[in-house]
Scaffold this motif. Structure first.
Motif, mmCIF file in Angstrom:
data_model
loop_
_atom_site.group_PDB
_atom_site.id
_atom_site.type_symbol
_atom_site.label_atom_id
_atom_site.label_comp_id
_atom_site.label_asym_id
_atom_site.label_seq_id
_atom_site.Cartn_x
_atom_site.Cartn_y
_atom_site.Cartn_z
ATOM 1 N N ALA A 37 11.470 -2.271 -0.825
ATOM 2 C CA ALA A 37 11.494 -3.328 -1.331
ATOM 3 C C ALA A 37 10.211 -3.888 -2.402
ATOM 4 O O ALA A 37 10.306 -4.135 -3.452
ATOM 5 C CB ALA A 37 11.443 -4.474 -0.424
ATOM 6 N N ALA A 38 9.161 -3.169 -1.737
ATOM 7 C CA ALA A 38 7.827 -3.525 -2.532
ATOM 8 C C ALA A 38 7.913 -2.726 -3.614
ATOM 9 O O ALA A 38 7.301 -2.880 -4.706
ATOM 10 C CB ALA A 38 6.663 -3.068 -1.577
ATOM 11 N N TYR A 39 8.363 -1.329 -3.629
ATOM 12 C CA TYR A 39 8.342 -0.394 -4.917
ATOM 13 C C TYR A 39 9.288 -1.028 -5.799
ATOM 14 O O TYR A 39 9.082 -1.072 -7.066
ATOM 15 C CB TYR A 39 8.985 1.089 -4.229
ATOM 16 N N ALA A 40 10.599 -1.572 -5.493
ATOM 17 C CA ALA A 40 11.441 -2.123 -6.396
ATOM 18 C C ALA A 40 10.936 -3.203 -7.275
ATOM 19 O O ALA A 40 10.862 -3.480 -8.457
ATOM 20 C CB ALA A 40 12.640 -2.481 -5.656
ATOM 21 N N GLU A 41 10.212 -4.235 -6.419
ATOM 22 C CA GLU A 41 9.253 -5.214 -6.887
ATOM 23 C C GLU A 41 8.229 -4.806 -8.091
ATOM 24 O O GLU A 41 8.286 -5.416 -8.988
ATOM 25 C CB GLU A 41 8.670 -6.121 -5.765
ATOM 26 N N GLU A 42 7.379 -3.616 -7.600
ATOM 27 C CA GLU A 42 6.522 -3.257 -8.731
ATOM 28 C C GLU A 42 7.143 -2.330 -9.749
ATOM 29 O O GLU A 42 6.607 -2.787 -10.869
ATOM 30 C CB GLU A 42 5.596 -2.202 -7.539
ATOM 31 N N THR A 43 8.301 -1.751 -9.507
ATOM 32 C CA THR A 43 8.507 -0.929 -10.604
ATOM 33 C C THR A 43 10.011 -1.491 -11.254
ATOM 34 O O THR A 43 10.224 -0.629 -12.257
ATOM 35 C CB THR A 43 8.854 0.578 -10.319
ATOM 36 N N LYS A 44 10.676 -2.462 -10.851
ATOM 37 C CA LYS A 44 12.039 -2.730 -11.033
ATOM 38 C C LYS A 44 12.924 -1.576 -10.808
ATOM 39 O O LYS A 44 14.062 -1.647 -11.584
ATOM 40 C CB LYS A 44 11.918 -3.307 -12.421
ATOM 41 N N LYS A 45 12.577 -0.412 -10.238
ATOM 42 C CA LYS A 45 13.597 0.559 -10.013
ATOM 43 C C LYS A 45 13.651 0.619 -8.315
ATOM 44 O O LYS A 45 12.641 0.440 -7.755
ATOM 45 C CB LYS A 45 12.953 1.708 -10.432
ATOM 46 N N THR A 46 14.797 1.258 -7.993
ATOM 47 C CA THR A 46 14.820 1.591 -6.632
ATOM 48 C C THR A 46 14.170 2.989 -6.204
ATOM 49 O O THR A 46 13.807 3.660 -7.075
ATOM 50 C CB THR A 46 16.098 1.652 -5.841
ATOM 51 N N ASN A 87 1.002 -1.559 0.060
ATOM 52 C CA ASN A 87 0.124 0.052 -0.018
ATOM 53 C C ASN A 87 0.965 1.385 0.012
ATOM 54 O O ASN A 87 0.756 2.126 -0.715
ATOM 55 C CB ASN A 87 -0.869 0.148 1.261
ATOM 56 N N ASP A 88 1.899 1.403 0.781
ATOM 57 C CA ASP A 88 2.691 2.472 0.913
ATOM 58 C C ASP A 88 3.555 2.514 -0.246
ATOM 59 O O ASP A 88 3.538 3.780 -0.910
ATOM 60 C CB ASP A 88 3.801 2.206 2.296
ATOM 61 N N ALA A 89 4.059 1.731 -1.052
ATOM 62 C CA ALA A 89 4.548 1.620 -2.335
ATOM 63 C C ALA A 89 3.692 2.329 -3.312
ATOM 64 O O ALA A 89 4.027 3.230 -4.270
ATOM 65 C CB ALA A 89 5.173 0.154 -2.741
ATOM 66 N N LYS A 90 2.407 1.514 -3.461
ATOM 67 C CA LYS A 90 1.538 2.024 -4.346
ATOM 68 C C LYS A 90 1.247 3.658 -4.260
ATOM 69 O O LYS A 90 1.048 4.373 -5.180
ATOM 70 C CB LYS A 90 0.279 1.283 -4.148
ATOM 71 N N CYS A 91 1.179 4.281 -2.882
ATOM 72 C CA CYS A 91 0.760 5.562 -2.638
ATOM 73 C C CYS A 91 1.814 6.496 -3.142
ATOM 74 O O CYS A 91 1.699 7.404 -3.795
ATOM 75 C CB CYS A 91 0.772 5.842 -1.004
ATOM 76 N N VAL A 92 3.133 5.976 -2.652
ATOM 77 C CA VAL A 92 4.500 6.699 -3.334
ATOM 78 C C VAL A 92 4.432 6.680 -4.659
ATOM 79 O O VAL A 92 4.669 7.701 -5.389
ATOM 80 C CB VAL A 92 5.660 5.965 -2.608
#
Length: 338
Positions: A146-155, A107-112
């Motif tokens: 980690a969730a953000y990288a998983e989702e976007t393949k970018k840090t 959720n945090d990663a999606k918000c960001v």
């Protein structure tokens, strides 16, 4: 200031309090994953969705239990629970149930992600980025990254470097590293030194040395900053928040004020967020959902208490009078009783 100085002094002597579970969403005793999966399937696959079942299960299971449900749901149906929830509900209720079913870091990663996709130079609203990075622990920020990288393949850091700049950018990048000092020991002399440094970098100086504010507020431990805020008041006669509001402007001001508010009391910070999302014409349901879901398992009991203290009304009553239908029922389940 929202939280009394006396309370801040007490907090300094009671660091253990923050480690206790203060959420309203708790793990269910005698949890049976296959029973839950069967109930969810029946609610989703039947004629007309039984929203009550979805709400009841998703607001009464811990995050790890819900991940176990999602995994078993996929194994049994070959479908993704979050996608089925999206297909079966709509509007604010859909957003809320989907958020409840996902891991908090996702959720945090999606918000960001939604915020960074929307960042286009000056004039962009960075409020979600500020809220998340000012209020999360190192562990939560690492999980979000980690969730953000998983989702976007970018840090997250790579992405932010292309999106934020100036002093605000420096502060955001420091927070996004998730490397805030975590020691619980407070050295009053060091806190006094930091308070003096902040005073000389702002109130006492012609122009402001923003880098000093960024370094201290984005790196020092929370207990140390609580002591620094007390020392600052003794030295300058003003609250640190007031000084920041006077000396600094724009996104950096908002970020530093958010950090100070979270240091003083994260629950009070979120009580104010929730109140503002319901105050005035129309409800900011996106913010309301984000805060209620992200804090449901962490400190909703404290947010409720702060809300009552700050606004002389219970959060439960405020939700009841502000939103309706199944969306309201779900929020009230997360809020817990009056």
């Amino acid at each position: 200031m929202g939280v009394g100085w006396e309370k801040l002094r007490l907090l300094l002597h009671d660091q253990s309090k923050s480690l206790r579970e203060r959420g309203t969403i708790k793990a269910k005793a005698n949890f049976n994953v296959s029973e839950d999966v069967a109930a969810l399937r029946k609610a989703i696959e039947g004629i007309g969705t039984t929203e009550k079942t979805l709400i009841d299960i998703l607001t009464h299971r811990s995050s790890s239990q819900k991940q176990a449900i999602s995994k078993a749901y996929l194994e049994t149906t070959n479908r993704i629970l979050v996608n089925d929830l999206k297909g079966d509900t709509q509007g604010s209720l859909e957003d809320l149930l989907v958020a409840l079913a996902r891991p908090p870091a996702v959720n945090d990663a999606k918000c960001v992600l939604s915020q960074t996709s929307a960042i286009h130079g000056a004039g962009t609203d960075n409020n979600i980025l500020i809220e998340i990075l000012a209020s999360r622990t190192n562990k939560q920020i690492k999980e979000l990254s980690a969730a953000y990288a998983e989702e976007t393949k970018k840090t997250l850091i790579q992405k932010l470097k292309t999106e934020v700049s100036g002093d605000f950018g420096k502060a955001i990048l420091l927070l996004a590293e998730g490397a805030r000092d975590e020691s619980t020991n407070v050295n009053a002399d060091k806190a006094r030194e930091d308070a003096k440094a902040l005073y000389h970098a702002g109130e006492k100086k012609l122009g402001t040395d923003e880098s000093k504010f960024i370094e201290i507020l984005c790196k020092r431990s929370i207990p140390h900053l609580r002591q620094t805020i007390l020392e600052y008041k003794n030295i300058s006669g003003k609250t640190l928040q007031k000084s920041i509001e006077k000396e600094i402007s724009g996104d950096l001001e908002e970020l530093l004020v958010a950090i100070v508010k979270c240091v003083m009391s994260t629950p009070a910070y979120f009580a104010e967020k929730v109140y503002k999302s319901m105050k005035g014409a129309g409800t900011d349901e996106t913010t309301l959902t984000r805060v209620m879901v992200s804090r449901g398992e962490i400190d909703m009991l404290d947010i409720r208490a702060e809300f009552k203290k700050l606004y002389q009304n219970s959060l439960f009553k405020e939700i009841s009078s502000d939103v309706s239908g199944s969306y309201s029922d779900s929020l009230k389940m997360i809020c817990g009783e009056d």
